[in-house]
Every structure is written in C-alpha cells, then in structure tokens.
Scaffold this motif. Sequence first.
Motif, short mmCIF file in Angstrom:
data_model
loop_
_atom_site.label_atom_id
_atom_site.label_comp_id
_atom_site.label_asym_id
_atom_site.label_seq_id
_atom_site.Cartn_x
_atom_site.Cartn_y
_atom_site.Cartn_z
N GLU A 57 22.86 0.84 32.65
CA GLU A 57 23.37 2.00 32.08
C GLU A 57 22.38 3.15 31.94
OE1 GLU A 57 25.23 0.35 28.39
OE2 GLU A 57 26.75 -0.55 29.76
N ARG A 58 21.48 3.06 32.47
CA ARG A 58 20.30 4.02 32.35
C ARG A 58 20.24 4.64 33.67
NH1 ARG A 58 21.68 2.51 28.24
NH2 ARG A 58 20.37 1.58 26.57
N ILE A 59 21.30 5.08 34.54
CA ILE A 59 20.90 5.60 35.97
C ILE A 59 20.57 7.06 35.86
CG2 ILE A 59 21.91 5.88 38.11
CD1 ILE A 59 23.68 3.60 37.82
N PRO A 60 19.60 7.40 36.41
CA PRO A 60 19.24 9.03 36.42
C PRO A 60 20.12 9.85 36.93
CG PRO A 60 17.57 7.69 37.50
CD PRO A 60 18.57 6.78 37.24
N THR A 61 21.51 9.63 37.21
CA THR A 61 22.44 10.34 38.11
C THR A 61 23.79 9.98 37.24
OG1 THR A 61 22.97 10.91 40.00
CG2 THR A 61 23.22 8.69 39.74
N THR A 88 26.26 3.62 35.06
CA THR A 88 26.39 4.62 33.93
C THR A 88 25.20 5.62 34.01
OG1 THR A 88 27.75 2.77 32.72
CG2 THR A 88 26.95 4.82 31.38
N CYS A 89 25.67 6.79 33.73
CA CYS A 89 24.60 7.83 33.55
C CYS A 89 23.92 7.87 32.27
CB CYS A 89 25.53 9.42 33.61
SG CYS A 89 24.69 10.65 33.11
N TYR A 90 22.67 7.92 32.31
CA TYR A 90 21.80 7.98 31.24
C TYR A 90 22.07 9.04 29.93
CZ TYR A 90 17.32 7.60 28.59
OH TYR A 90 16.46 7.62 27.44
N LEU A 112 15.82 6.49 13.41
CA LEU A 112 15.20 6.64 14.45
C LEU A 112 13.73 6.36 14.30
CD1 LEU A 112 15.99 10.38 15.65
CD2 LEU A 112 16.15 8.22 16.61
N ALA A 113 13.16 6.18 13.21
CA ALA A 113 11.83 5.68 12.94
C ALA A 113 11.69 4.17 12.79
CB ALA A 113 11.36 6.19 11.47
N SER A 114 13.02 3.30 12.98
CA SER A 114 13.17 1.93 13.11
C SER A 114 13.43 1.46 14.15
CB SER A 114 14.03 1.44 11.83
OG SER A 114 15.21 1.87 12.11
N PHE A 115 14.44 0.50 14.25
CA PHE A 115 14.71 -0.23 15.46
C PHE A 115 15.18 0.75 16.50
CE2 PHE A 115 14.46 -4.16 13.00
CZ PHE A 115 13.64 -4.92 13.79
N SER A 116 15.92 1.76 16.03
CA SER A 116 16.61 2.60 16.76
C SER A 116 15.54 3.40 17.90
CB SER A 116 17.49 3.53 16.23
OG SER A 116 18.42 2.94 15.41
N GLY A 117 14.61 3.93 17.27
CA GLY A 117 13.37 4.37 17.97
C GLY A 117 12.88 3.38 19.09
N ILE A 118 13.06 2.23 18.70
CA ILE A 118 12.35 1.32 19.83
C ILE A 118 13.52 1.14 21.21
CG2 ILE A 118 11.82 -1.34 20.44
CD1 ILE A 118 10.94 -1.10 17.36
N ALA A 119 14.78 1.12 20.31
CA ALA A 119 15.93 1.11 21.46
C ALA A 119 15.87 2.52 22.43
CB ALA A 119 17.16 0.87 20.76
N LEU A 134 13.54 2.10 30.91
CA LEU A 134 14.40 1.65 32.01
C LEU A 134 15.05 2.88 32.91
CD1 LEU A 134 16.00 -0.82 33.38
CD2 LEU A 134 17.96 -0.51 31.75
N PHE A 135 15.21 3.91 32.18
CA PHE A 135 15.66 5.19 33.15
C PHE A 135 14.39 5.56 34.00
CE2 PHE A 135 14.50 9.76 32.84
CZ PHE A 135 15.62 10.31 33.80
N LEU A 136 13.31 5.44 33.57
CA LEU A 136 11.97 5.69 34.30
C LEU A 136 11.68 4.84 35.44
CD1 LEU A 136 9.39 6.75 31.56
CD2 LEU A 136 10.56 8.42 33.24
N VAL A 137 12.21 3.54 35.29
CA VAL A 137 11.86 2.51 36.35
C VAL A 137 13.00 2.94 37.57
CG1 VAL A 137 12.50 0.21 36.82
CG2 VAL A 137 11.29 0.56 34.77
N PHE A 138 14.20 3.40 37.28
CA PHE A 138 15.03 3.88 38.18
C PHE A 138 14.39 5.15 38.83
CE2 PHE A 138 18.20 1.16 36.30
CZ PHE A 138 18.63 0.55 37.27
N PHE A 139 14.15 6.07 38.08
CA PHE A 139 13.77 7.30 38.41
C PHE A 139 12.35 7.44 39.19
CE2 PHE A 139 11.41 11.28 37.48
CZ PHE A 139 12.21 12.41 38.03
#
Lengths: 331, 329
Positions: free
Chosen positions: A40-44, A56-58, A73-80, A87-92
Amino acid sequence: MKKISAFLNNGNINRFRTIVQILTFILLMYGGLAHISISERIPTFACPYNPASGGTCYLIAIQHQFHTTFANLASFSGIAILKGLGLFLVFFLFLNKAWCGFVCPLGTIQDWITGLRRKMGFRFARYEDNNFKRLKAIKYILLVLLIGISLSMSNSFFGLPHASHDMSSPFCQVCPGRTVLPLFAGDTSQLVIDFSSTTTLVMSALRMIVTGLFLVGAFVKKRFFCLFCPMSALQYIFSKFAFLRLTKDGDKCTTCGNCSRVCDVGIKEIADDVVSKNIVTDDCMMCFKCVGACPEKDCLKVTFTKIPVFTATEEGFFKRYDADENKEIKI
Amino acid sequence: MKSIILGLLLSVSVLFSGTDTGVLWLSQIPPQERAGQIKPAGMHRLPSIKQRGRGPVTLALWLRQGESVLEADYPDQLGFDSLETIILTSAAEPIRHELSKVAGGLELQLKGLGEGFYNTYLLGKTIENKTLEVLTIQAELMNHSCRNGHEHVSRNLGPYYGGENIPLEIVRTRVQWEDYHTFITSGDIVEYQLLKYGQPAPGVKVTLSTHHGWQKSKLTDAEGLVRFEFIGEYFGKDKEFHNRDIYHYLLVAEFTAQDSGVFQNQAYQTVKYQTTVSEKYRPAAEIYTSTVWGLVTILFTMMIISLGIFVYRKKTSHDYREIVFSEKD
C-alpha cells in the motif's frame, strides 16, 4: 561481459519499456483478481478505487495518515508515517523515477493515447519554455495541498474551522486516475458526480473536468499529466538517494538536442546542461529514450549502484534508428 | 491466527419480570445515558469507550429487547439459567470482556482491541415447561482504521463462523470485491447462511427488521441460505444528503426441534433455538450520484478544450511562404 554490454547498449529501449509497461499494467490493474497485493506504499498510481488493483498508491496512504491531530502526529501516528515513508522508499530507491516511465498505469495509458494520436496523424504539442517552468510548479502546490488539507480536517489553521470530512483524501478526489483506472476493471462507480453535499459536488465535478482535461491533454501532449503529478514531486525529494541513476558526461555532449527532442515530457536541460552529472530532473520519468537517442559514446548512462546498465553508443544509436550515413534519421 | 476464547460460564439467577417482551440482541446503539461516553471507532464506526490518543480500543455493545431497532428496550437484567460468552477473533492475545450493568442497561465491553475481527456470541440457555430455550446473541465486529494501513486486515475479511461451538448462527455471505470498506447499502440483495452447530439449517424462518421498522420474513433454502433486499430508508430533511448516515438492522432466526435431553438436572423434550444479529447499512451511492452527469461533464470539458486547441492552432499557424534571398541584394 563485453557481449552482454553490447547487447544491452544496442537494444531497443522503447520496445523493452513497452513490454515492461504492459506486464506491470496487468499486475497493478488486475493483480487483485489473483489476490496479489504488492503493497500500500507503491510509488506509483496503483489506484485502490480500482477493485482489481494489485497494489495501492502511496499518496492515498499519506493523505489518510495526515488526517489526524498535531498531538497524534507527535505520538504513534508520527511513527506510523515514518514507517510508511520507509516502505515507500524501499520501493522507490530501487527504480527511482523509472516507476513513472516503466510502471505507472496512468502513464502507460497516456502513452497509449499518444500512440492513438500518432496513428490518427495529429500533430503533438510542446510547451513554451516559460509556460513549462510555470506549470511544473503545480505538482509541488498539489503535494503541499494534499497534506495541508488532510491536516486541516483534524486541526484548525489560523483559528479557521476544520475542513469538511467530505474533503477526505483531497487529491484522490480530483485525480483522473480514480476515474480512468477502475474503468479497466469494468467499474464505472467513480465516473460520477456526487450530489450528496456541496463539497462532494464541487470535488467530483472537478474530477470529471480534470479527467476530460487529462484525456484531451494526453492526446495532444505526450505525458501531459506527469508535469502536474504530486507523486513525481514527492519522488524527486528522494531521487538523489536512489540506486538507479541517469548520468551525463558533459564533456562528450555535442548539444545536438536529440535527447531533448525525444523527451516525452519536453525537458530541455537534458540537452543544455553540460555541467551536472546527475541529469534526473523533477519532471524526468526515466524512460531512457534520451539515452537511446544519444549517438555519443558514454555521454548518457543509466547506472544501478554505479554499475552501467545502459549506455549511449554510436552503434546502438544507428541500430535503434535503423539508419546509416545515407539515410535520414527520424527521431 | 484464529482463536476461540471461551468466556466464563456464568450462572445468572436473575429472572425476567414474567412477561415475554421480545427477542434479545446485541446493539451498537448506546442507551441515551451512555451516549456521552461513546465515540465511533474506525472505518466501521464501532461504538468505543472514549479515551485519549490512539491505540487499542474498548468496544461496547448493549443488550436490547424487542424487534424494533429504534424502540427496543435496554433491559438491565437477564433471565438465563446459564450464559456463556464466546469471542472469535484474529487477535493473538486473549480478549478481556465484561458484561456489566451500566447506566441505561447491560453493556458488554471488549477491552484493549487492536485491528482485526471480533465475532462475539452470548449463548444463553433457559429451561421452562420441558422446553430448552437456546439463544445465540451474535455481533460481527471489524475493528479497522484506514490510517493503520490495510495489509494486516486484508486477510481478515472472512466470513468467520463459530462452527460446532455455536448452536445457531447467521453468517453473511461476502460480496464480490468485498474489502474493509464494504458496507451494505440500500438496494443490495444480501445473502445469509443459517448454521446449526456449523451445519446448514434449511427451512428456518428468518426475519429482517430494518432501522425504521420495515420487516420481512423468509425461509432458508436447502443450504440454509436466505436473501434479503434492503429497502431505501433515507429520511433526511437537510438540503445536503447525509451519505455517511448509518442504519442498523436486526436479523432473527428461530425454530423448535424435537430434541430431548437433560439440562441442569431437568429433562426437556423440545429445544427452541433462536439467534439474533444486528449489523449496519448505509444509503446507496446510486441515490446521490449520477454517472450521466459525470459523463456529460467529461465530454463537455473535452469538447471545450478540443475546440480551444483547434482555434489556438488555427490562429498560430501560418501559411507557407517562400522567401527568396538574392545575394545580389
């Protein structure tokens, strides 16, 4: 090794690209039918609104993730968000912007529309230099907006009220991919005007207008939408760290302009810039047509972790364009 | 990993007041007294106890009595001789749950839930006049927030069922393309399978009660299947259409079998099986969207832009002119 190198350098990059595009199109558009979900983190643009999508497009993920409060954003969401970005970068990082040139289904559709125009004998259009520079800024504006609007649904900016939840995933609401891509799976549910609220009415009408613009634009201008694509802007931020690169040796360049003329996006710097080594710009989709059209040995090079995989050669150039000294070369 | 957690076998000594006031079911609509402490969680807007920040949630369900979704009571006592709780879940950890009396009624809390499905069954048994009444009160819950991604829940779409552990169970058949965003909508024809201890139960009457009280009864076929078409029930008065409105429906299936046996040292000659389940549905997108208008807008845009390009090209094209330069000049 020399033989392999000669084989690759003399190969027809356009044919190779077409084959890859068809295969990735099938995978991303119909992979879901075979229960394939790459990520779900595909760079396209693998659109989740397409029920048969194989990934799924990132951009949709990032919009969902920023639809939260600053405190979250400053808590768990930021980490997510960081995890998703990782993961996006791994693909990209493997393919760099070749995700656009070789994988993007919306890009492939634009190439098919271009093919149709060519068959119908219509003349293609190019932007004037000044317009090109102005228009290319749109993708950065869209990238900022898609994050800003997502944030504004859970946070107040300058004391203003929160944005309507009907603005959820704001870029997807106007993305032509959301309308066009599901059609290939026989799903017309996105080809609609949504009358449920003023916001949905405006956004869905805007998407229909953008879709119309996309279809006509892609017909007269090669890779019309890529100039405005926020995914391209996001990718460019990390492009310098990618393993796959397009490099240029300015000393070997004669500024003949072949590379610029074959460029679907219409990037002029590829021909004019004889200083930069890394020649990938924010609009480049790494289709490598420029390398195929360059007659100067080792002037333009595609490298993967600095290992050359496709290099401009005189022999390759003449083979690809089926030309000899007495023939006119058509690019 | 699927796991079945058998709840504490409770002996409930409290009895009804004596009158039959209708079927018991687990509702996702809180009683008025609790509404302030409840907020919707995740994609399926499950009722959760309000808490700070994000993370695992505590879901709450309330026992209700009566076939009307809007008007059913919230009883504060149960009349079973025995009550068992079974939670079928994809979570690896055991689920803490508690059925307790709260302001407004009886509340079942499922605590510390992460993403995943949590099918809940309350199995109540009562013996009266040599008839054993076996009631299965079901709730099918999918706790999912799109912000957490989808990869981990894509395998949790089910359907899941308790199999031989559950006396009588209603399982919704999944639709084509079903994913974690799927809602039943008005106009859908939805199929359910009735299972008695995991086996199809044919010829059983199943009754659907919709949010605003419309009812329809049907018999299950040889495979225990029954199909209902959901009617449109949107009664919004605002100028804007509330497409995110959620309605609740109730399904009740019951039959009596000539099964004999002994329960709590009392002999019975017949068993009355009953199961109830309540889920959600939404207004159909077809009511508030138009493909015709979508197509018209696209075609109109294409026409205008094409015309613009044609005019622009005509304006900027120049006729061929030959200019001859003479070196003498």
